[in-house]
Every structure is written in C-alpha cells, then in structure tokens.
Design a protein around this motif. Structure first.
Motif, PDB file in Angstrom:
ATOM      1  N   MET A  21       0.836  -1.189   0.000  1.00  0.00           N
ATOM      2  CA  MET A  21       0.000   0.000   0.000  1.00  0.00           C
ATOM      3  C   MET A  21       0.875   1.244   0.000  1.00  0.00           C
ATOM      4  O   MET A  21       2.008   1.221   0.464  1.00  0.00           O
ATOM      5  CB  MET A  21      -0.915  -0.005   1.225  1.00  0.00           C
ATOM      6  CG  MET A  21      -0.175  -0.021   2.554  1.00  0.00           C
ATOM      7  SD  MET A  21      -1.229  -0.164   3.978  1.00  0.00           S
ATOM      8  CE  MET A  21      -1.716   1.521   4.197  1.00  0.00           C
ATOM      9  N   ARG A  22       0.317   2.292  -0.541  1.00  0.00           N
ATOM     10  CA  ARG A  22       1.022   3.576  -0.586  1.00  0.00           C
ATOM     11  C   ARG A  22       1.140   4.105   0.836  1.00  0.00           C
ATOM     12  O   ARG A  22       0.179   4.124   1.587  1.00  0.00           O
ATOM     13  CB  ARG A  22       0.234   4.538  -1.468  1.00  0.00           C
ATOM     14  CG  ARG A  22       0.981   5.785  -1.799  1.00  0.00           C
ATOM     15  CD  ARG A  22       0.279   6.520  -2.941  1.00  0.00           C
ATOM     16  NE  ARG A  22       1.086   6.618  -4.127  1.00  0.00           N
ATOM     17  CZ  ARG A  22       2.210   7.309  -4.199  1.00  0.00           C
ATOM     18  NH1 ARG A  22       2.667   7.935  -3.158  1.00  0.00           N
ATOM     19  NH2 ARG A  22       2.886   7.360  -5.317  1.00  0.00           N
ATOM     20  N   ILE A  23       2.352   4.534   1.211  1.00  0.00           N
ATOM     21  CA  ILE A  23       2.572   5.063   2.556  1.00  0.00           C
ATOM     22  C   ILE A  23       2.838   6.564   2.534  1.00  0.00           C
ATOM     23  O   ILE A  23       2.899   7.193   3.579  1.00  0.00           O
ATOM     24  CB  ILE A  23       3.740   4.346   3.272  1.00  0.00           C
ATOM     25  CG1 ILE A  23       5.021   4.453   2.452  1.00  0.00           C
ATOM     26  CG2 ILE A  23       3.374   2.897   3.562  1.00  0.00           C
ATOM     27  CD1 ILE A  23       6.265   3.987   3.163  1.00  0.00           C
ATOM     28  N   ARG A  24       3.007   7.123   1.346  1.00  0.00           N
ATOM     29  CA  ARG A  24       3.174   8.573   1.189  1.00  0.00           C
ATOM     30  C   ARG A  24       2.107   9.063   0.226  1.00  0.00           C
ATOM     31  O   ARG A  24       1.978   8.564  -0.883  1.00  0.00           O
ATOM     32  CB  ARG A  24       4.548   8.907   0.606  1.00  0.00           C
ATOM     33  CG  ARG A  24       5.671   8.624   1.538  1.00  0.00           C
ATOM     34  CD  ARG A  24       6.994   9.146   0.993  1.00  0.00           C
ATOM     35  NE  ARG A  24       8.066   8.711   1.852  1.00  0.00           N
ATOM     36  CZ  ARG A  24       9.061   7.932   1.463  1.00  0.00           C
ATOM     37  NH1 ARG A  24       9.146   7.533   0.216  1.00  0.00           N
ATOM     38  NH2 ARG A  24       9.999   7.573   2.311  1.00  0.00           N
ATOM     39  N   SER A  25       1.358  10.048   0.667  1.00  0.00           N
ATOM     40  CA  SER A  25       0.311  10.562  -0.211  1.00  0.00           C
ATOM     41  C   SER A  25       0.926  11.434  -1.296  1.00  0.00           C
ATOM     42  O   SER A  25       2.012  12.000  -1.115  1.00  0.00           O
ATOM     43  CB  SER A  25      -0.740  11.340   0.579  1.00  0.00           C
ATOM     44  OG  SER A  25      -0.286  12.628   0.860  1.00  0.00           O
ATOM     45  N   ARG A  26       0.231  11.542  -2.368  1.00  0.00           N
ATOM     46  CA  ARG A  26       0.712  12.360  -3.484  1.00  0.00           C
ATOM     47  C   ARG A  26       0.490  13.845  -3.244  1.00  0.00           C
ATOM     48  O   ARG A  26       1.137  14.678  -3.850  1.00  0.00           O
ATOM     49  CB  ARG A  26      -0.003  11.937  -4.764  1.00  0.00           C
ATOM     50  CG  ARG A  26       0.378  10.550  -5.215  1.00  0.00           C
ATOM     51  CD  ARG A  26      -0.278  10.215  -6.534  1.00  0.00           C
ATOM     52  NE  ARG A  26       0.123   8.902  -6.980  1.00  0.00           N
ATOM     53  CZ  ARG A  26      -0.641   7.832  -6.915  1.00  0.00           C
ATOM     54  NH1 ARG A  26      -1.858   7.907  -6.440  1.00  0.00           N
ATOM     55  NH2 ARG A  26      -0.188   6.680  -7.350  1.00  0.00           N
ATOM     56  N   ASN A  27      -0.454  14.165  -2.358  1.00  0.00           N
ATOM     57  CA  ASN A  27      -0.799  15.576  -2.144  1.00  0.00           C
ATOM     58  C   ASN A  27      -0.445  16.083  -0.745  1.00  0.00           C
ATOM     59  O   ASN A  27      -0.871  17.152  -0.359  1.00  0.00           O
ATOM     60  CB  ASN A  27      -2.286  15.789  -2.419  1.00  0.00           C
ATOM     61  CG  ASN A  27      -3.159  14.921  -1.545  1.00  0.00           C
ATOM     62  OD1 ASN A  27      -2.684  14.260  -0.639  1.00  0.00           O
ATOM     63  ND2 ASN A  27      -4.446  14.912  -1.833  1.00  0.00           N
ATOM     64  N   GLY A  28       0.309  15.314   0.009  1.00  0.00           N
ATOM     65  CA  GLY A  28       0.764  15.771   1.315  1.00  0.00           C
ATOM     66  C   GLY A  28      -0.182  15.512   2.465  1.00  0.00           C
ATOM     67  O   GLY A  28       0.122  15.869   3.598  1.00  0.00           O
ATOM     68  N   GLU A  29      -1.337  14.890   2.205  1.00  0.00           N
ATOM     69  CA  GLU A  29      -2.284  14.582   3.278  1.00  0.00           C
ATOM     70  C   GLU A  29      -1.737  13.469   4.163  1.00  0.00           C
ATOM     71  O   GLU A  29      -0.986  12.611   3.709  1.00  0.00           O
ATOM     72  CB  GLU A  29      -3.626  14.133   2.691  1.00  0.00           C
ATOM     73  CG  GLU A  29      -4.383  15.222   1.974  1.00  0.00           C
ATOM     74  CD  GLU A  29      -5.693  14.709   1.394  1.00  0.00           C
ATOM     75  OE1 GLU A  29      -6.116  13.591   1.731  1.00  0.00           O
ATOM     76  OE2 GLU A  29      -6.286  15.438   0.597  1.00  0.00           O
ATOM     77  N   ALA A  30      -2.156  13.479   5.422  1.00  0.00           N
ATOM     78  CA  ALA A  30      -1.755  12.424   6.347  1.00  0.00           C
ATOM     79  C   ALA A  30      -2.417  11.111   5.939  1.00  0.00           C
ATOM     80  O   ALA A  30      -3.540  11.102   5.432  1.00  0.00           O
ATOM     81  CB  ALA A  30      -2.167  12.797   7.765  1.00  0.00           C
ATOM     82  N   MET A  31      -1.701  10.010   6.155  1.00  0.00           N
ATOM     83  CA  MET A  31      -2.235   8.697   5.791  1.00  0.00           C
ATOM     84  C   MET A  31      -2.201   7.786   7.008  1.00  0.00           C
ATOM     85  O   MET A  31      -1.351   7.937   7.881  1.00  0.00           O
ATOM     86  CB  MET A  31      -1.405   8.086   4.658  1.00  0.00           C
ATOM     87  CG  MET A  31      -1.473   8.892   3.377  1.00  0.00           C
ATOM     88  SD  MET A  31      -0.576   8.115   2.025  1.00  0.00           S
ATOM     89  CE  MET A  31      -1.580   6.680   1.714  1.00  0.00           C
ATOM     90  N   ASP A  32      -3.124   6.828   7.050  1.00  0.00           N
ATOM     91  CA  ASP A  32      -3.171   5.845   8.122  1.00  0.00           C
ATOM     92  C   ASP A  32      -2.137   4.762   7.826  1.00  0.00           C
ATOM     93  O   ASP A  32      -2.279   3.995   6.879  1.00  0.00           O
ATOM     94  CB  ASP A  32      -4.563   5.227   8.221  1.00  0.00           C
ATOM     95  CG  ASP A  32      -4.654   4.162   9.295  1.00  0.00           C
ATOM     96  OD1 ASP A  32      -3.765   4.102  10.173  1.00  0.00           O
ATOM     97  OD2 ASP A  32      -5.611   3.360   9.244  1.00  0.00           O
ATOM     98  N   LEU A  33      -1.094   4.727   8.628  1.00  0.00           N
ATOM     99  CA  LEU A  33      -0.014   3.768   8.412  1.00  0.00           C
ATOM    100  C   LEU A  33      -0.001   2.676   9.469  1.00  0.00           C
ATOM    101  O   LEU A  33       0.987   1.954   9.609  1.00  0.00           O
ATOM    102  CB  LEU A  33       1.334   4.493   8.402  1.00  0.00           C
ATOM    103  CG  LEU A  33       1.482   5.621   7.383  1.00  0.00           C
ATOM    104  CD1 LEU A  33       2.838   6.286   7.529  1.00  0.00           C
ATOM    105  CD2 LEU A  33       1.288   5.099   5.987  1.00  0.00           C
ATOM    106  N   SER A  34      -1.091   2.524  10.207  1.00  0.00           N
ATOM    107  CA  SER A  34      -1.117   1.572  11.306  1.00  0.00           C
ATOM    108  C   SER A  34      -0.951   0.127  10.839  1.00  0.00           C
ATOM    109  O   SER A  34      -0.431  -0.698  11.577  1.00  0.00           O
ATOM    110  CB  SER A  34      -2.421   1.715  12.099  1.00  0.00           C
ATOM    111  OG  SER A  34      -3.537   1.465  11.264  1.00  0.00           O
ATOM    112  N   GLU A  35      -1.372  -0.188   9.615  1.00  0.00           N
ATOM    113  CA  GLU A  35      -1.266  -1.561   9.121  1.00  0.00           C
ATOM    114  C   GLU A  35      -0.007  -1.784   8.304  1.00  0.00           C
ATOM    115  O   GLU A  35       0.273  -2.909   7.883  1.00  0.00           O
ATOM    116  CB  GLU A  35      -2.479  -1.896   8.261  1.00  0.00           C
ATOM    117  CG  GLU A  35      -3.787  -1.885   9.006  1.00  0.00           C
ATOM    118  CD  GLU A  35      -4.952  -2.231   8.092  1.00  0.00           C
ATOM    119  OE1 GLU A  35      -4.724  -2.833   7.023  1.00  0.00           O
ATOM    120  OE2 GLU A  35      -6.083  -1.909   8.453  1.00  0.00           O
ATOM    121  N   ALA A  36       0.769  -0.749   8.045  1.00  0.00           N
ATOM    122  CA  ALA A  36       1.904  -0.856   7.129  1.00  0.00           C
ATOM    123  C   ALA A  36       3.206  -1.132   7.860  1.00  0.00           C
ATOM    124  O   ALA A  36       3.448  -0.641   8.956  1.00  0.00           O
ATOM    125  CB  ALA A  36       2.041   0.425   6.326  1.00  0.00           C
TER     126      ALA A  36
END
Length: 184
Positions: free
Chosen positions: A110-125
């Motif tokens: 899964m993508r761990i860095r957003s393309r537009n700078g929004e925060a992402m849920d990385l709890s499963e990564a």
C-alpha cells in the motif's frame, strides 16, 4: 545403507519444502504487489497530463497519392509519453509499504506517502527499505519484460488494468486470489 541415505534425503526435503513454498509465495506476493503498484502509478501519471494536449504521430512522408499518414493522439497516452513514464515509475516504489492481509494471510502493498501531502493511516503498514528495494527490483523487471503489454494497455483507456495485466496477461498475480480493487 541406501535406505538410510534415501530416508535422510526425504527428511531434509520435507524440512526445506515449507520454507521454499513460503519463499515462492512471498516472491509471488512481491511481483503481484509491484505490478499492481506499477499500474496505479502509471494510471495516476497519465491522469496528470492535460487531456487537451495532443501530439502528431505517424509518418511525414508523402504518399504517391499526395497524402500523409499523420494523426493526432492525446499526449498522455502516446507511446513516447508512456515510455518516458516507464523510465521513472519504479522509483515511486519507495512510497509503498507492506501489510499483512488478515483474511488471506498474504502480503500486499500500500502507498505510505500521499501524493498531495495529506496524512495517511499507516497503522497496518510495515516500513522497510528491503521491501521497497524488492518492490523496485520487481517493478523494473516487469517493465523490462512487459514493455509492449504496458504500452498496449495504457495507450487506450481500459477498465480493470490491474486484473487484465497483472493476472490474465502476465500471471504475476494468482487468478484465484481476490485482491480488492483499491484506489491508491
């Protein structure tokens, strides 16, 4: 004596088989994940090109009847643009992490860095440079071995490119494995 050697050989093979099966499945998961991420990245990159931009393709030679075989195609899906995108698409594998699917007990990416700078849920990564390195290598191999197929699929707007390219055309993903159609 022969029986003892055969028995020892069988025991060694029996002990190694699960780990080799697991390694093969892990390799399959990485190749499948790299293919699916490659498709996502290519689709996103194509979508970023102004759809109004056109490019002339064909031959500028004049035929005996006085015509030329030049046609205009959208720049985004032109072979030249697609080849240019394929040169750098695998560098974006550093933006992916690994997660374990609780249902299938298989690894997905899964993508761990957003393309537009929004925060992402990385709890499963799981974030690991070995993972991104393996994904990048798998991606580069896929691009190298399937360049014609990639151009074929991306030169036209096609639905379900992930399934068609990664499962049906290249067998990089299991046909039986149901992977959700996610938008990264």
């Amino acid at each position: 004596m022969k029986e003892v050697v055969l028995l020892l050989t069988a025991c060694v093979l029996f002990l190694l088989l699960p780990s080799s099966c697991q390694a093969a499945r892990q390799g399959q998961d990485i190749r499948c994940g790299a293919c699916r991420a490659l498709v996502d990245e290519m689709e996103w990159a194509v979508s970023q090109v102004d759809p109004k931009k056109m490019i002339q393709t064909g031959s500028y030679r004049i035929k005996p009847d006085g015509t030329q075989s030049i046609k205009e195609v959208p720049l985004a899906r032109s072979e030249g643009n697609l080849l240019e995108l394929m040169e750098s698409v695998c560098d974006r594998m550093q933006d992916y992490g690994e997660r374990m699917d609780a249902v299938t007990n298989r690894k997905s990416y899964m993508r761990i860095r957003s393309r537009n700078g929004e925060a992402m849920d990385l709890s499963e990564a799981t974030l690991d440079t070995r993972i991104t390195g393996s994904l990048k290598f798998a991606c580069e191999t896929i691009v190298e071995q399937n360049e014609d197929e990639l151009i074929e699929f991306f030169s036209h707007e096609t639905e379900n490119v992930k399934d068609k390219l990664c499962s049906k055309r290249t067998d990089l993903c299991d046909h039986a494995l149901k992977i959700p159609h996610d938008e990264l």
